[in-house]
Each structure stands twice: as structure tokens, then as C-alpha cells.
Scaffold this motif. Structure first.
Motif, PDB file in Angstrom:
ATOM      1  N   ALA A  12       0.164  -1.237  -0.234  1.00 53.69           N
ATOM      2  CA  ALA A  12       0.530   0.363  -0.313  1.00 53.69           C
ATOM      3  C   ALA A  12       1.008   1.419   0.252  1.00 53.69           C
ATOM      4  CB  ALA A  12      -0.758   0.477   1.300  1.00 53.69           C
ATOM      5  N   HIS A  13       2.565   1.541   0.697  1.00 51.96           N
ATOM      6  CA  HIS A  13       2.875   2.594   0.558  1.00 51.96           C
ATOM      7  C   HIS A  13       3.567   2.597  -0.858  1.00 51.96           C
ATOM      8  CE1 HIS A  13       5.539  -0.963   0.765  1.00 51.96           C
ATOM      9  NE2 HIS A  13       6.659  -0.038   1.083  1.00 51.96           N
ATOM     10  N   SER A  14       3.668   2.002  -1.698  1.00 48.18           N
ATOM     11  CA  SER A  14       3.714   2.248  -2.612  1.00 48.18           C
ATOM     12  C   SER A  14       3.410   2.108  -4.361  1.00 48.18           C
ATOM     13  CB  SER A  14       5.405   0.701  -2.645  1.00 48.18           C
ATOM     14  OG  SER A  14       4.813  -0.488  -2.922  1.00 48.18           O
ATOM     15  N   LEU A  15       2.511   1.602  -3.742  1.00 49.57           N
ATOM     16  CA  LEU A  15       1.532   0.614  -5.475  1.00 49.57           C
ATOM     17  C   LEU A  15       0.589   1.629  -5.947  1.00 49.57           C
ATOM     18  CD1 LEU A  15       0.373  -1.804  -6.516  1.00 49.57           C
ATOM     19  CD2 LEU A  15      -1.810  -1.554  -5.603  1.00 49.57           C
ATOM     20  N   CYS A  16       0.869   2.729  -7.285  1.00 50.42           N
ATOM     21  CA  CYS A  16       0.426   2.996  -8.374  1.00 50.42           C
ATOM     22  C   CYS A  16      -0.624   2.763  -8.800  1.00 50.42           C
ATOM     23  CB  CYS A  16       1.393   4.077  -7.949  1.00 50.42           C
ATOM     24  SG  CYS A  16       2.693   5.065  -7.205  1.00 50.42           S
ATOM     25  N   THR A  17      -0.467   1.953  -9.693  1.00 50.90           N
ATOM     26  CA  THR A  17      -0.759   1.405 -11.091  1.00 50.90           C
ATOM     27  C   THR A  17      -0.985   0.442 -10.929  1.00 50.90           C
ATOM     28  OG1 THR A  17       0.141   3.670 -11.837  1.00 50.90           O
ATOM     29  CG2 THR A  17      -0.944   1.047 -13.392  1.00 50.90           C
ATOM     30  N   LEU A  18      -2.409  -0.418 -11.068  1.00 51.44           N
ATOM     31  CA  LEU A  18      -2.676  -1.453 -11.012  1.00 51.44           C
ATOM     32  C   LEU A  18      -3.648  -0.957 -12.812  1.00 51.44           C
ATOM     33  CD1 LEU A  18      -4.506  -2.654  -8.110  1.00 51.44           C
ATOM     34  CD2 LEU A  18      -2.352  -3.222  -8.352  1.00 51.44           C
ATOM     35  N   ASN A  19      -2.540  -2.025 -14.261  1.00 53.60           N
ATOM     36  CA  ASN A  19      -3.169  -2.353 -15.177  1.00 53.60           C
ATOM     37  C   ASN A  19      -4.190  -4.090 -15.690  1.00 53.60           C
ATOM     38  OD1 ASN A  19      -2.244   0.673 -16.154  1.00 53.60           O
ATOM     39  ND2 ASN A  19      -0.124  -0.791 -15.908  1.00 53.60           N
ATOM     40  N   ILE A  20      -5.636  -3.586 -15.600  1.00 56.75           N
ATOM     41  CA  ILE A  20      -5.968  -5.043 -15.593  1.00 56.75           C
ATOM     42  C   ILE A  20      -6.802  -5.446 -16.595  1.00 56.75           C
ATOM     43  CG2 ILE A  20      -7.925  -5.904 -14.296  1.00 56.75           C
ATOM     44  CD1 ILE A  20      -7.460  -4.633 -12.150  1.00 56.75           C
ATOM     45  N   LYS A  51      -2.012   7.079  -3.350  1.00 50.91           N
ATOM     46  CA  LYS A  51      -1.883   7.574  -4.588  1.00 50.91           C
ATOM     47  C   LYS A  51      -2.084   6.461  -5.948  1.00 50.91           C
ATOM     48  CE  LYS A  51       2.501   7.161  -3.680  1.00 50.91           C
ATOM     49  NZ  LYS A  51       4.021   6.629  -3.460  1.00 50.91           N
ATOM     50  N   LEU A  52      -3.264   5.622  -5.811  1.00 46.79           N
ATOM     51  CA  LEU A  52      -3.455   3.808  -6.253  1.00 46.79           C
ATOM     52  C   LEU A  52      -4.315   4.481  -7.956  1.00 46.79           C
ATOM     53  CD1 LEU A  52      -3.437   1.355  -7.290  1.00 46.79           C
ATOM     54  CD2 LEU A  52      -5.445   0.803  -5.713  1.00 46.79           C
ATOM     55  N   LYS A  53      -3.511   4.468  -8.708  1.00 50.14           N
ATOM     56  CA  LYS A  53      -5.033   4.073 -10.034  1.00 50.14           C
ATOM     57  C   LYS A  53      -5.242   3.469 -11.195  1.00 50.14           C
ATOM     58  CE  LYS A  53      -5.281   8.676  -9.128  1.00 50.14           C
ATOM     59  NZ  LYS A  53      -6.387   9.297  -8.384  1.00 50.14           N
ATOM     60  N   VAL A  54      -5.966   3.191 -11.349  1.00 48.23           N
ATOM     61  CA  VAL A  54      -6.571   1.707 -12.116  1.00 48.23           C
ATOM     62  C   VAL A  54      -6.585   1.348 -14.187  1.00 48.23           C
ATOM     63  CG1 VAL A  54      -8.341  -1.003 -11.385  1.00 48.23           C
ATOM     64  CG2 VAL A  54      -6.770   0.451 -10.209  1.00 48.23           C
ATOM     65  N   ARG A  98     -20.568  -6.592 -12.575  1.00 50.08           N
ATOM     66  CA  ARG A  98     -19.764  -6.898 -11.175  1.00 50.08           C
ATOM     67  C   ARG A  98     -18.470  -6.632 -11.409  1.00 50.08           C
ATOM     68  NH1 ARG A  98     -20.292 -11.400 -13.560  1.00 50.08           N
ATOM     69  NH2 ARG A  98     -22.228 -11.785 -12.966  1.00 50.08           N
ATOM     70  N   ILE A  99     -17.798  -6.030 -12.117  1.00 52.52           N
ATOM     71  CA  ILE A  99     -16.398  -5.926 -12.505  1.00 52.52           C
ATOM     72  C   ILE A  99     -16.101  -4.217 -11.545  1.00 52.52           C
ATOM     73  CG2 ILE A  99     -14.496  -5.646 -13.663  1.00 52.52           C
ATOM     74  CD1 ILE A  99     -15.592  -8.154 -15.286  1.00 52.52           C
ATOM     75  N   LEU A 100     -16.364  -3.504 -12.765  1.00 50.63           N
ATOM     76  CA  LEU A 100     -16.017  -2.038 -12.390  1.00 50.63           C
ATOM     77  C   LEU A 100     -17.854  -1.423 -11.141  1.00 50.63           C
ATOM     78  CD1 LEU A 100     -16.493  -1.041 -16.028  1.00 50.63           C
ATOM     79  CD2 LEU A 100     -15.017  -1.040 -14.360  1.00 50.63           C
ATOM     80  N   LEU A 101     -16.733  -1.313  -9.999  1.00 49.54           N
ATOM     81  CA  LEU A 101     -17.526  -1.395  -8.965  1.00 49.54           C
ATOM     82  C   LEU A 101     -17.338   0.299  -8.586  1.00 49.54           C
ATOM     83  CD1 LEU A 101     -16.463  -4.406  -6.410  1.00 49.54           C
ATOM     84  CD2 LEU A 101     -18.586  -3.705  -7.191  1.00 49.54           C
ATOM     85  N   VAL A 102     -18.119   1.142  -7.549  1.00 49.02           N
ATOM     86  CA  VAL A 102     -18.014   2.597  -7.903  1.00 49.02           C
ATOM     87  C   VAL A 102     -16.980   3.250  -6.806  1.00 49.02           C
ATOM     88  CG1 VAL A 102     -20.497   3.118  -7.728  1.00 49.02           C
ATOM     89  CG2 VAL A 102     -19.327   2.049  -6.403  1.00 49.02           C
ATOM     90  N   GLU A 103     -16.770   1.763  -5.941  1.00 51.54           N
ATOM     91  CA  GLU A 103     -15.171   2.186  -4.585  1.00 51.54           C
ATOM     92  C   GLU A 103     -13.662   1.845  -5.260  1.00 51.54           C
ATOM     93  OE1 GLU A 103     -18.985   0.069  -2.641  1.00 51.54           O
ATOM     94  OE2 GLU A 103     -17.446  -0.412  -4.581  1.00 51.54           O
ATOM     95  N   ILE A 104     -13.601   1.584  -6.687  1.00 51.67           N
ATOM     96  CA  ILE A 104     -12.591   1.770  -7.710  1.00 51.67           C
ATOM     97  C   ILE A 104     -11.981   2.784  -8.452  1.00 51.67           C
ATOM     98  CG2 ILE A 104     -10.999   0.604  -9.041  1.00 51.67           C
ATOM     99  CD1 ILE A 104     -12.948  -2.228  -9.096  1.00 51.67           C
ATOM    100  N   PRO A 105     -10.738   3.378  -7.364  1.00 51.74           N
ATOM    101  CA  PRO A 105     -10.220   4.605  -8.357  1.00 51.74           C
ATOM    102  C   PRO A 105      -9.994   4.459  -9.844  1.00 51.74           C
ATOM    103  CG  PRO A 105      -8.395   3.331  -7.196  1.00 51.74           C
ATOM    104  CD  PRO A 105      -9.571   3.028  -6.920  1.00 51.74           C
ATOM    105  N   VAL A 106     -10.334   4.469 -10.601  1.00 53.89           N
ATOM    106  CA  VAL A 106     -10.514   4.422 -11.637  1.00 53.89           C
ATOM    107  C   VAL A 106      -9.862   5.095 -13.206  1.00 53.89           C
ATOM    108  CG1 VAL A 106     -11.365   3.798 -14.187  1.00 53.89           C
ATOM    109  CG2 VAL A 106     -11.862   2.444 -12.405  1.00 53.89           C
ATOM    110  N   ARG A 107      -8.774   5.240 -13.597  1.00 54.83           N
ATOM    111  CA  ARG A 107      -8.236   6.516 -14.587  1.00 54.83           C
ATOM    112  C   ARG A 107      -8.694   6.057 -16.050  1.00 54.83           C
ATOM    113  NH1 ARG A 107      -2.229   6.716 -13.441  1.00 54.83           N
ATOM    114  NH2 ARG A 107      -2.157   4.995 -14.355  1.00 54.83           N
ATOM    115  N   SER A 108      -8.298   4.724 -16.215  1.00 55.06           N
ATOM    116  CA  SER A 108      -8.596   4.360 -17.709  1.00 55.06           C
ATOM    117  C   SER A 108      -9.450   3.510 -17.738  1.00 55.06           C
ATOM    118  CB  SER A 108      -7.554   4.503 -17.826  1.00 55.06           C
ATOM    119  OG  SER A 108      -7.493   4.015 -19.857  1.00 55.06           O
TER     120      SER A 108
END
Length: 439
Positions: free
Chosen positions: A245-253, A279-282, A297-307
Motif C-alpha cells: 500500500a505504501h508504494s502501489l501506484c498503478t494496477l493495469n487489469i 496514489k493508486l490508479k486503476v 460485477r467488475i466496475l465497482l464504484v469504490e475503484i479509483p479508475v483512471r482509464s
């Protein structure tokens, strides 16, 4: 009589080392070798470590004489100057039979063995599209290659910062063996970026694997993680929250139609991760996963979606409609969404108004790419709103599908629209719009 060439020779002879290295930097291997024969100073420049930090080696499945020489040269130089190597990329070009994969395995065994003995600088390794699930890989060759790669990763685990094994297509056990190699020496992996998109074979429900969860719990400083949605679970999100959590910036899924994506992931798990990793962006990439109930089912409102990228890949499925996704699902990200890509075969529904409203509601949207059935007037409305500062788009790339072969009328209208907004397009936008017959 004074030799006219002497001043020129003198100037080259006294060229500063930094300038000489810069000249050598722009030369290919063959030209460097030739230049190194000029004098001792130029020969010394050949051995400057800065020239050999990055290398790409391409294995050609159907080699010509030129390709063979290029490959042999690249291999020779990597072995000769391997101690300076920091970034290594291995490419496979059109592998087509078992003889090729056998040769690749043997060559890689020698190359990686050499690097593990002489190199202490390598921080980046990329070997994409191995496709180890294809029949061209005999079981024994496949097993030997995975063993060779795992051994190399163990030896490099303290220094490696980036690993890209996109498209490897390995079993769950093989994949976890390779990933575990990155934490072999300390039982903790401090690599910051991993790309394991299409890393596992198709159809694997990785999200339910305890072995995978144990493997991922060993990574403690992830910054960027690229993977498939069939790996996502509440357990994985909890692991990322606890250890990175201290370092995570990007999740590409990536979510593909052939990968399992029916698992239940709770919004609270995403919310906890987003809270602990501010700092997380998904970034989501959907391939032929278009139905609203699947996406919801996948795109939940709690996700900080950038793209978000939604691609139907020209498939036309009358069982799905895009409208509820545009009107109900995507607007939830109005405050975070920066990039939207839609490639749709939507000939059964017109989406101009819904798409325009979505764009105007997303207050941080900078990038728009749309390939879809749209009316030309959509572009005029969009540019008018951009001129009125009702959106902040800086990139607009649109391919307007049409069911007609003849597009001269649409093209004329697009030219008129461009002229009307030329001042805006030329000064503020990366703009590309064409018509595309879909007949």
C-alpha cells in the motif's frame, strides 16, 4: 607544403571522451566495430559501459541470412559486454516449429548462465509472448526453459526492478514458481514493476488459488502491477493492501472474454485498498466483455479508475446494448476518469447523445478514442462543447463507422467541421477523425 588534412585529423584525435561516446551511442554494432579500429582511443570508447546498458535480441522463427547475422551479432555483443547490461529485452518473431523452440531454449540457457556470472547491474528483463501453451513447445523443452529462467531470476532477484513476462501462458504451478524466484534469497520480493498480463494459460481461475495468494504475499514494494482480472479476489486486494500500500501506484487489469471473470469481489476490499494506497490508479482493458451485467460485477464504484478501454473487436452481438453502460455505469467515475477508449460494433443502436453526456460529466477526462457507429454531427457538438470549456479533452481520436461504401458526404461535413474549429484544433488538441466503411 602543409598537409591540409592535419587540422581535421587533430580535431578528431582530441575529441572529448564524452562527445566520442555520444557519437558511438548512435551507431549500430557493425559501425561501432568498424569505428573501434581507427585508433586506441576509439577502441577504448567501444568499451564504455554507457553504450551497452540496453539491448534487444530478436529470435527469428523464419530467419533470412540478414536476420541470422543480426541475431548472432547481438548475441555475441551481449556476451562480450554483458557486465554493463541494465535493460534486456528478448523478442520472439514468428516462432513456428519445435526446432525453433529447442534452439531458443538452448541459446537462452547459455545466455542467461553467462549473465548470471558476470552481471550485477541488470534491473529490467522483458521476454514477451512466449506462448508456452502452444504445441511447438515440447514438454521437456518447456520444462527446461522454465527451470533456466527460474534459476536466473533467483540469482538476479536482489537487483531486478522490472519483469515483463506478458503472454507467457504458463500453468498455475509454473507461473508461481517463476514469481517465487523473485523472492528466493530473502523470502521477500522488492521488485517494483511486474507485467503478468496473459501470463497464465487461458481459462484458469487464478483468483481461487491459495498458491497464487502465497506467492503474491511475498512482494512488498510493488509500484505497478499489470495482470488479468482472473487473478483478482478479495484475498489479493487484502495482500496488496498489507504489503504494498505504501508504494502501489498503478494496477493495469485486462479482462478477456475467455478468462474467468464471474468471481465476486466486494467493494469494501477495493475501498480499503484505495484508502491505504492513496496514489493508486486503476486502468481497465476489456476485450469482448461488453454485457452490462458482466461489467457491473467488475466496475465497482469504490475503484479509483483512471482509464477504461472497451473493445468488441468488430464482433456484433445483438444480445448486448451499450446504452446502460454509458448512462449508469461509467458516470460513477466522473471525478477520476481521465482516459476513455471505446471500440464498438454498435450498428443496432445510436449512442451519440449518451456518449456526449458521459464525456461532459467526466470532469477530468483528457483522452477520448472512439471507433463506433456515430453521426458526423456528434463531432460538431463535441467540439462546440470543448470550445465552450464544458470539457477539458486534449486528445480526440474518432473513427466514425458507416454502413455505406460511399463516404464523400460525411467526409465533406467533417472538413467543414474542421474548418469551423480549426483555431481550437490546431492550438489545443491532438485531433484525428475519419470515416470508416463497415460493409
Amino acid at each position: 607544403m602543409e598537409d591540409d588534412s592535419e587540422p581535421e585529423q587533430r580535431s578528431w584525435a582530441h575529441l572529448p571522451d564524452v562527445c566520442l561516446r555520444h557519437v558511438f551511442h548512435w551507431l549500430d554494432d557493425r559501425d561501432r566495430s568498424q569505428a573501434a579500429l581507427v585508433c586506441k582511443k576509439w577502441s577504448w570508447a567501444m568499451y564504455s559501459g554507457s553504450l551497452w546498458r540496453r539491448r534487444t535480441i530478436t529470435f527469428y522463427g523464419r530467419p533470412s541470412r540478414a536476420h541470422t547475422l543480426e541475431f548472432q551479432s547481438a548475441l555475441w555483443y551481449v556476451k562480450k559486454f554483458g557486465k554493463y547490461l541494465e535493460h534486456l529485452e528478448i523478442k520472439l518473431s514468428n516462432p513456428y516449429n519445435t526446432a525453433f523452440t529447442q534452439k531458443f531454449q538452448v541459446t537462452m540457457r547459455g545466455l542467461l548462465s553467462h549473465l548470471s556470472k558476470c552481471n550485477s547491474r541488470l534491473v529490467s528483463l522483458s521476454i514477451k509472448y512466449l506462448e508456452l501453451d502452444r504445441l511447438i513447445w515440447k514438454n521437456v523443452v518447456r520444462a527446461q526453459f522454465i527451470k533456466t529462467l527460474a534459476t536466473f531470476l533467483k540469482r538476479m532477484s536482489k537487483q531486478l526492478d522490472y519483469l515483463n513476462l506478458k503472454g507467457a501462458r504458463v500453468t498455475l504451478e509454473e507461473g508461481c514458481e517463476l514469481l517465487n524466484s523473485l523472492s528466493f534469497l530473502t523470502n521477500k520480493g522488492f521488485i517494483s514493476e511486474i507485467n503478468i498480463e496473459d501470463f497464465f494459460s487461458l481459462h484458469l481461475p487464478v483468483y481461487s488459488s491459495t498458491l497464487f495468494h502465497q506467492t503474491m504475499s511475498k512482494f512488498h514494494s510493488l509500484v505497478i502491477l499489470t495482470f488479468n482480472y482472473n487473478c483478482i479476489s478479495d484475498e489479493l486486494l487484502d495482500i496488496l493492501q498489507e504489503h504494498s500500500a505504501h508504494s502501489l501506484c498503478t494496477l493495469n487489469i485486462k479482462c478477456h472474454i475467455h478468462d474467468p471473470h464471474g468471481q465476486v469481489v466486494w467493494g469494501m476490499s477495493w475501498a480499503n485498498l484505495a484508502k491505504r494506497a492513496p496514489k493508486l490508479k486503476v486502468n481497465f482493458f476489456f476485450e469482448r466483455v461488453m454485457k452490462h451485467d458482466h461489467l457491473a460485477r467488475i466496475l465497482l464504484v469504490e475503484i479509483p479508475v483512471r482509464s477504461i478501454s472497451l473493445r468488441s473487436c468488430y464482433f456484433n452481438d445483438p444480445d448486448w446494448t451499450m446504452r446502460p453502460t454509458l448512462t449508469n455505469l461509467l458516470p460513477a467515475y466522473w471525478h477520476v476518469l481521465q482516459k476513455l477508449t471505446l471500440e464498438l460494433n454498435n450498428d443496432h443502436e445510436l449512442l451519440d447523445d449518451e456518449l456526449l453526456q458521459l464525456i461532459l460529466s467526466c470532469k477530468r477526462l483528457l483522452f477520448l478514442k472512439v471507433w463506433a457507429f456515430l453521426s458526423v454531427t456528434f463531432m460538431e457538438k463535441l467540439l462546440q462543447n470543448r470550445a465552450d470549456r464544458k470539457c477539458i479533452l486534449t486528445t480526440i481520436k474518432v473513427r466514425i463507422y458507416t454502413a455505406r461504401q460511399e463516404t464523400s458526404e460525411e467526409d465533406r461535413l467533417l472538413c467543414d467541421i474542421y474548418r469551423k474549429f480549426k483555431y481550437l484544433i490546431d492550438s489545443e488538441l491532438n485531433y484525428f477523425v475519419i470515416t470508416y466503411p463497415m460493409v
